[in-house]
Design an enzyme around this catalytic site. Structure first.
Site, PDB file in Angstrom:
ATOM      1  N   CYS A 295      -4.941 -53.268 -22.308  1.00 36.66           N
ATOM      2  CA  CYS A 295      -6.110 -53.496 -23.154  1.00 36.66           C
ATOM      3  C   CYS A 295      -6.382 -54.990 -23.216  1.00 36.66           C
ATOM      4  O   CYS A 295      -5.508 -55.781 -23.555  1.00 36.66           O
ATOM      5  CB  CYS A 295      -5.824 -52.960 -24.557  1.00 36.66           C
ATOM      6  SG  CYS A 295      -7.095 -53.367 -25.759  1.00 36.66           S
TER       7      CYS A 295
ATOM      8  N   CYS B 171     -13.439 -55.481 -26.562  1.00 36.18           N
ATOM      9  CA  CYS B 171     -14.524 -54.497 -26.668  1.00 36.18           C
ATOM     10  C   CYS B 171     -14.928 -54.217 -28.111  1.00 36.18           C
ATOM     11  O   CYS B 171     -16.082 -53.888 -28.387  1.00 36.18           O
ATOM     12  CB  CYS B 171     -14.128 -53.195 -25.983  1.00 36.18           C
ATOM     13  SG  CYS B 171     -13.727 -53.445 -24.236  1.00 36.18           S
TER      14      CYS B 171
ATOM     15  N   THR C  16      -6.718 -54.606 -32.796  1.00 37.92           N
ATOM     16  CA  THR C  16      -6.481 -54.987 -31.416  1.00 37.92           C
ATOM     17  C   THR C  16      -6.893 -56.434 -31.178  1.00 37.92           C
ATOM     18  O   THR C  16      -8.044 -56.797 -31.421  1.00 37.92           O
ATOM     19  CB  THR C  16      -7.316 -54.075 -30.502  1.00 37.92           C
ATOM     20  OG1 THR C  16      -6.947 -52.732 -30.772  1.00 37.92           O
ATOM     21  CG2 THR C  16      -7.061 -54.391 -29.049  1.00 37.92           C
TER      22      THR C  16
ATOM     23  N   GLU D 198      -1.496 -55.420 -31.240  1.00 39.46           N
ATOM     24  CA  GLU D 198      -2.129 -54.923 -32.456  1.00 39.46           C
ATOM     25  C   GLU D 198      -1.450 -55.555 -33.652  1.00 39.46           C
ATOM     26  O   GLU D 198      -0.257 -55.843 -33.606  1.00 39.46           O
ATOM     27  CB  GLU D 198      -2.017 -53.393 -32.589  1.00 39.46           C
ATOM     28  CG  GLU D 198      -2.790 -52.627 -31.554  1.00 39.46           C
ATOM     29  CD  GLU D 198      -1.953 -52.372 -30.320  1.00 39.46           C
ATOM     30  OE1 GLU D 198      -0.714 -52.493 -30.429  1.00 39.46           O
ATOM     31  OE2 GLU D 198      -2.513 -52.060 -29.256  1.00 39.46           O
TER      32      GLU D 198
ATOM     33  N   HIS E 170     -18.614 -47.675 -28.820  1.00 38.50           N
ATOM     34  CA  HIS E 170     -17.213 -47.953 -28.537  1.00 38.50           C
ATOM     35  C   HIS E 170     -16.525 -46.793 -27.830  1.00 38.50           C
ATOM     36  O   HIS E 170     -15.577 -46.992 -27.080  1.00 38.50           O
ATOM     37  CB  HIS E 170     -16.494 -48.303 -29.836  1.00 38.50           C
ATOM     38  CG  HIS E 170     -15.255 -49.107 -29.624  1.00 38.50           C
ATOM     39  ND1 HIS E 170     -15.215 -50.197 -28.794  1.00 38.50           N
ATOM     40  CD2 HIS E 170     -13.982 -48.974 -30.106  1.00 38.50           C
ATOM     41  CE1 HIS E 170     -13.996 -50.704 -28.782  1.00 38.50           C
ATOM     42  NE2 HIS E 170     -13.227 -49.978 -29.566  1.00 38.50           N
TER      43      HIS E 170
ATOM     44  N   TYR F 177     -14.394 -46.751 -23.755  1.00 38.94           N
ATOM     45  CA  TYR F 177     -13.072 -46.315 -23.288  1.00 38.94           C
ATOM     46  C   TYR F 177     -13.033 -46.031 -21.796  1.00 38.94           C
ATOM     47  O   TYR F 177     -11.997 -45.636 -21.250  1.00 38.94           O
ATOM     48  CB  TYR F 177     -12.548 -45.168 -24.155  1.00 38.94           C
ATOM     49  CG  TYR F 177     -11.797 -45.743 -25.329  1.00 38.94           C
ATOM     50  CD1 TYR F 177     -12.491 -46.299 -26.396  1.00 38.94           C
ATOM     51  CD2 TYR F 177     -10.412 -45.853 -25.331  1.00 38.94           C
ATOM     52  CE1 TYR F 177     -11.814 -46.910 -27.434  1.00 38.94           C
ATOM     53  CE2 TYR F 177      -9.734 -46.459 -26.365  1.00 38.94           C
ATOM     54  CZ  TYR F 177     -10.437 -46.983 -27.412  1.00 38.94           C
ATOM     55  OH  TYR F 177      -9.763 -47.607 -28.435  1.00 38.94           O
TER      56      TYR F 177
ATOM     57  N   CYS G  16     -12.757 -48.231 -19.932  1.00 42.24           N
ATOM     58  CA  CYS G  16     -11.697 -49.164 -19.509  1.00 42.24           C
ATOM     59  C   CYS G  16     -10.451 -48.418 -19.069  1.00 42.24           C
ATOM     60  O   CYS G  16      -9.752 -48.848 -18.157  1.00 42.24           O
ATOM     61  CB  CYS G  16     -11.347 -50.114 -20.651  1.00 42.24           C
ATOM     62  SG  CYS G  16     -10.611 -49.276 -22.083  1.00 42.24           S
TER      63      CYS G  16
ATOM     64  N   GLU H 128      -3.297 -45.559 -27.992  1.00 47.29           N
ATOM     65  CA  GLU H 128      -4.621 -46.104 -28.324  1.00 47.29           C
ATOM     66  C   GLU H 128      -5.728 -45.219 -27.754  1.00 47.29           C
ATOM     67  O   GLU H 128      -6.805 -45.098 -28.347  1.00 47.29           O
ATOM     68  CB  GLU H 128      -4.734 -47.526 -27.777  1.00 47.29           C
ATOM     69  CG  GLU H 128      -6.017 -48.226 -28.204  1.00 47.29           C
ATOM     70  CD  GLU H 128      -6.375 -49.373 -27.255  1.00 47.29           C
ATOM     71  OE1 GLU H 128      -5.490 -50.157 -26.905  1.00 47.29           O
ATOM     72  OE2 GLU H 128      -7.562 -49.425 -26.842  1.00 47.29           O
TER      73      GLU H 128
END
Lengths: 477, 477, 477, 477
Positions: free
Chosen positions: A72, A76, A163, A229, A264, A268, A270, A418
């Site tokens: 991550c 974002c 995050t 996090e 959002h 994801y 990603c 996550e």
């Protein structure tokens, strides 16, 4: 903060953020934009989507960064906070003649001029989940205004599992759920610098986090990149008026949350980039083990790819089906964004299982890097961990550790946990899929074909299109 | 043909085709285009995709027609035959200086000027599947040229389970697989009118097909619309030169098949429209049974929607990610098209299972329409099949029959079996996903993160992009 | 009734019942027992389980009959009605000093002496499912006592989708759900001969049911065997006292339902026998198509087997883990019985999908048997439907029709829809799994390992065992 | 060894073994037997199954120990090595008139008299997997005899990821695959004490292994119990004749492997015990979060239970369907044992995903135990990690850490990775399911029902029963 960035447990998460800058330089068409405020080239993460192409390019950049970091990269949330606040502030102003939208644009201008990292902070710690914010025994379970001055407001509370917050320069705080009139003081949106007075960060542990403190670069699996996090505690943190973008308009809280999660959840995508790395690692270990010709090996790689591309396909479809809000900002399709994220709560787990299948048991029983470097034990490992003749034993170990890292270790936190809970847990997507599934429209389709309703009614079906299906059929919304 | 169209078993399949014309009139932006040849408004089914928007609008029209008919409307094979032949003829001409592309355009012009239905005929009966066409004991197992004259060629063979062939005006015949030099006579593409001499059609049976001959409109489930498949036997059918678009260029056979399936696999987005009807029927029966408030009922409708939208999302993503061929025609993304179709081989079965779950056992034990209309028995059924007070018993029966129709009956053939095998059986998609999954690229990503390869190499990864990932990242192909 | 048994649509369902008698003769150790009442050899279907072996042998007989008929043989409801009534009547007598248990034994004696078929009738039509029996607008929505005389009671109502009722000699009526004091007249259990005055049967339609009236034996798929469901309407049907086994003891209604479903859910092991046939058909068609060597074909057969044996394994485990009730009758384990049935609501659908995958598209587009027997068309089909050289085309067609029969046609009703809803729809199993999952016990295990509770408490965990886990660990219940 | 047992990373694995002794004392009927050799009470892990009840009780003990430890207790390999060697040595003697069986019994007598822990060592490191043992470049890739004396043999090689080897007193070495005549020196079975000269152990790392060295008892998740794997290197280790149970009988190698895996695959029932802990932890965290009333929470617990009990049901069914070998030892059913283990390669991953779903994101972002004990930070955590009012924050943290431990951390190695690969990776089960699926028998069932074969043949079907189906129908094998 200065001293913490070099902590071996924190460094990998900073590297991941740094990669967003590197990509902006090496591939500006993917990861950079020209700021509408400054005319300078800035990170795409700071840019509000003003077209479908903007939405799509955010997804493409996300997949690429997932591929390059295997983790991550933490930007974002901030990007989607800007995406959603742009239209929500516009709509608050429309209703209440407030001036939030201009303030937000000014803040964007400032951020663009510095090309910094802005994090978003939404998830409150929540306390007893059956109670509203104002009903909690401890009012701080949700971030709220505790004091007001002529210059601004003071807020207290805590945001959980944020995050990349420590790697940001600024944080945008936002409410986390629908609010009522009694929750008015909880309806606060504002920006604070990460080193504001009253802020404290409590770092979250990750599986195998301390391996990065052992000195080597093998057992960590992915030595360079990791996620991060933390819990962020706000103890009377001051926000001046110019950085406040909502203050008391509780009736816009749920709209903000919905807009944010719509953006959002398709972000994801990603994870399909991270999935590419894991598929590559699984293919590499199969090769190192000398079993690439077995039909079941190839079949499992196909299945992993099929699932991984489903995440990408549904996410990017949400962006392609995006539409303009009254502010001019474009938002992705809500249904498809939720479908994308819902797959993300399932498929990485199956991809991970298949990667471990291809890896063999050694993925979880491999001796340590220190044993490998030990003069005697190392020789035994060199001899007995040999797979295919032309593959160095160390390479085999490294790929196994990468798979461990992504399925059990530090980056499993991002790729699995996550994926489940970020941007809302699975049930949150189901609630929004339920809301958008337009059963009335579908039931009419069925009744007409079953002969319960007449042909005449049937033609009306198209006219009544709204919401999701209006977009599917390119009707005016 | 004149007499057969009114056969009660055939009529519903003609109605489904007719719906494509109706939609072109009521919603021309979705189902019609202006012909580039004639300047007249014609069906979108006759139009070669010349942009991403064209590709996407084909999908949107398909979903809409699935919703309006609850079945297969039989025109996508012909559409995708034109889509794929457009670029393949262009590329044959480039290599061999033939004139196929212009002939195809002339033929398109003719079809546009008549706005007729053109079917595609690809799947040969195949005989022994372990042998190539020229190796078969009976050379007719694959359609091939059996004679040549100055005017054209004569072909013999048979095409299996041809969707909607009897409802078409013309058929485009195409080879079904990769061919070698010895299969040269099998490398034939051409157009024949459906009433050409030497053509015979053998109608395929469908589950519950004869119900439409029983006289009522309830037990059929979907009285108006149905699909159709037939075996088409070619016994020395003549094709004049002007209708021949490939003749002997065996090396282009596999390219044609791949282009066709790339278009056609994302065309299975139509099943998301059919799925909308089944979800609507399931929601309706839950309402009629008085159980809409049970959490598991809503949850199942959400799951059905999630799966159904995944088909849509991945299909439309394939279209949005389309790209231009050298002919100017646009083709959808191969990976995502295969991912879409592969979901179609799985999800309609699960959606169907869930629909039956919501329907209750009555979906398969309901007494007949004749019993319902019987004076004494009908009264008993009226009394004992009563669900919710305000819902007519007949309505409940009709929805149950619609669900039976789509999950066990006539339209289950299209929604389930054709979803499995149309445009290639599941394994065919897996082969193409395997071909496009770019493991070399993915393995490099993993090796770099595992520390096996150096940073310097890493930057090259992006440069080496090709195929699927080049499109993902908007690189030049 | 005499005339209906030879109806071609009914005959196959009678043949399936007849097979239970044939197996009792050819394999008495599997399908027969010595009656404890008469000392004569009778069908195992009439025998109450008095040991774990009895429970297990019921399952083994069920699988075998599924294999021999490929359909539902319709006697398990009656068998499990006896199984459950044996202990429930015993326990009613214990509480209320009634004499039901002896009456039931007398009735069993009578049935044993005639070795007849006894059906069970439980599922009421239910009306508005949100209302209790006594709250329904029409009191007949659940079967109930409408009159009483010195000799017995009169009942009215209707039982929906009753398997094999017309092929039985007697019916055992039972309430279908938990009842309250106000539902007292609905708490009736009794036996009636199938030709009792006031009984009417309304036959349920099945997919492709009329194919058996077309005269051939190919298109039906399974010419000999089929299932049967009907609605049974009771219009003041008289039950004399000696055939009444519950009358007003509403507090035992839910116990009866639970006992019955516990037995009956593991009885769905029969579907593993039907699954064997479908796996065999899939393997046969793969052989006829000449594709047995493809790795994905074998892999799909393995998956089908894995799923099918899971149904068998969990069902038989429920029987092996059975235990004695106070009446002496043995009952299977409730948790595992529900787990077995819950798999039955999922796996046959996946096995069916895989069977269609192996079959190829022809399973749903095959021309009719009449075309095959037509002199000209038949020759074309003989030529073009040829697969592997040594396989007669007719054999290939027959296997395809069998697969159609089991996945879309008449026996899909039993293999798919009845698998979903018979013995309770999926949610009914989930409710019972929830009831038995003993979270208190499991939470203690977790708290002890997490260090929340001390070691001392830990040892108590075992002592507190009850219900399911007591049986797992062979503790006294 | 003396010094290593107190290493905080090793101690938990010793505790898990110790639990096998504790249970033998507290619940001897479950975990102990009377030795047939010594007449003394010994651990059930040392007892060869001589009845179906013995097989079943092994499973029940395994589930119980899984519940009590939440990890792998490491004694099943040794147990199943004895189970399988008992019959294999008997059958070697039958063929070759050797004396292995008596030697094995003598060795069992010795082990029983000491009631010690015996580990099994089967999995060789294998080198290039496309080559047979004698073809490997380095002959030591499989354990083999390197020297012989009058007293015995010397062996060299290495066994990978050996569970609990360091916690054993003796190791039984066995070949890992089918061998040919050229592999004769690899056909060696024998016993060695764990401290024999020439043995070296290289400890495998586990996810989060070093947390046990941090001093606390919270962050480890399960402070008391853990698993253990190591590579065992044999450098000319001597085995005297009396401890040799196979020497050169290469033709029995595959039989031994098959017998062993048949026993060992149903031994994975232990994971249903571990699953009970994880379900309990998930239920506990849902309670602590105050969300037990949400229908989707309960539904997920039901699904977890359904999957978990499927592992148990199929495993115990394999034991119940066990049968006697010629040696008198009972062996479980091969098909069902493979079905059980195959589920174990899938379901724990889904149960794990659902447990993380119920846990919420905190499972992977929870701050450290040290922060919790810090005076200032601890106070913030106490305030902000508060869930339901009556639940101590520390308890919530402990349960979250237990879930992390089982899904990402140290015991995920046993619950996930070992579930995949222990007793053979998924493909190994598929190969054996394929071998046992008796397609010839099933195809006959289908052909008879399809009308391809006559009734007469049909009756023979039963007569031809063999293998799996013979046991299903209680026919003589």
């Amino acid at each position: 903060m200065e001293e913490s960035v070099d902590h071996p447990m924190i460094r990998p998460s900073i590297n991941a953020v740094a990669k967003t800058y590197e990509l902006a330089i090496s591939h500006p068409e993917l990861a950079a934009v020209t700021s509408p405020f400054t005319g300078e080239r800035i990170s795409r993460f700071l840019h509000v989507s003003m077209s479908r192409d903007d939405l799509v390019l955010q997804n493409k950049m996300q997949r690429r960064l997932g591929q390059l970091t295997g983790t991550c990269f933490q930007r974002c949330v901030g990007m989607d906070a800007f995406n959603s606040l742009y239209s929500v502030t516009y709509e608050i102003d429309e209703k209440y003649a407030t001036g939030y939208h201009q303030r937000l644009k000014d803040f964007l201008h400032l951020m663009h001029s510095q090309n910094v990292v802005v994090g978003g902070a939404m998830t409150d710690v929540k306390g007893d989940r059956s109670l509203a914010p104002h009903q909690q025994a401890d009012p701080d379970m949700f971030l709220h205004i505790v004091d007001r001055t002529e210059e601004g407001v003071y807020v207290s509370g805590a945001k959980a599992h944020q995050t990349g917050c420590i790697n940001s320069h600024w944080l945008l705080v936002m409410p986390t759920m629908r609010l009522t009139e009694q929750d008015k003081d909880y309806a606060i949106v504002g920006a604070v610098p990460v080193d504001a007075e009253g802020l404290a960060y409590i770092y979250g542990r990750q599986s195998c986090d301390t391996r990065s403190m052992e000195g080597g670069d093998m057992d960590v699996g992915n030595a360079k990149f990791g996620g991060q996090e933390a819990m962020v505690v706000f103890d009377r943190v001051f926000i001046p008026h110019r950085y406040i973008f909502m203050d008391g308009e509780y009736d816009f809280a749920s709209l903000l949350v919905e807009r944010f999660t719509t953006y959002h959840r398709r972000s994801y995508v990603c994870k399909s980039g991270v999935g590419d790395v894991l598929i590559g690692a699984a293919a590499a270990i199969a090769e190192y083990n000398g079993i690439t010709k077995a039909s079941h090996i190839k079949d499992k790689l196909v299945e992993m790819t099929h699932l991984n591309e489903t995440v990408y396909g549904t996410g990017i479809a949400a962006s392609y089906q995006g539409y303009a809000t009254s502010s001019g900002a474009y938002i992705s399709d809500e249904m498809l964004a939720n479908v994308c994220k819902h797959h993300v709560t399932r498929f990485p787990f199956e991809i991970s299982r298949l990667a471990q299948d291809l890896a063999g048991g050694l993925v979880a029983t491999l001796p340590s890097e220190k044993d490998y470097h030990h003069p005697e034990i190392g020789a035994l490992l060199e001899k007995y961990l040999k797979g295919k003749a032309d593959v160095p034993t160390a390479d085999r170990m490294r790929i196994l550790r990468l798979i461990e890292n992504m399925t059990l270790g530090r980056n499993a936190v991002g790729y699995l946990t996550e994926s489940l809970h970020g941007a809302g847990s699975p049930q949150a997507q189901r609630i929004l899929i339920a809301r958008g599934m337009q059963l009335a429209y579908k039931k009419r389709l069925a009744r007409v074909l079953a002969g319960i309703e007449t042909e005449e009614n049937k033609e009306e079906v198209m006219e009544e299109l709204s919401g999701y299906f209006a977009r599917v059929f390119n009707e005016e919304v």
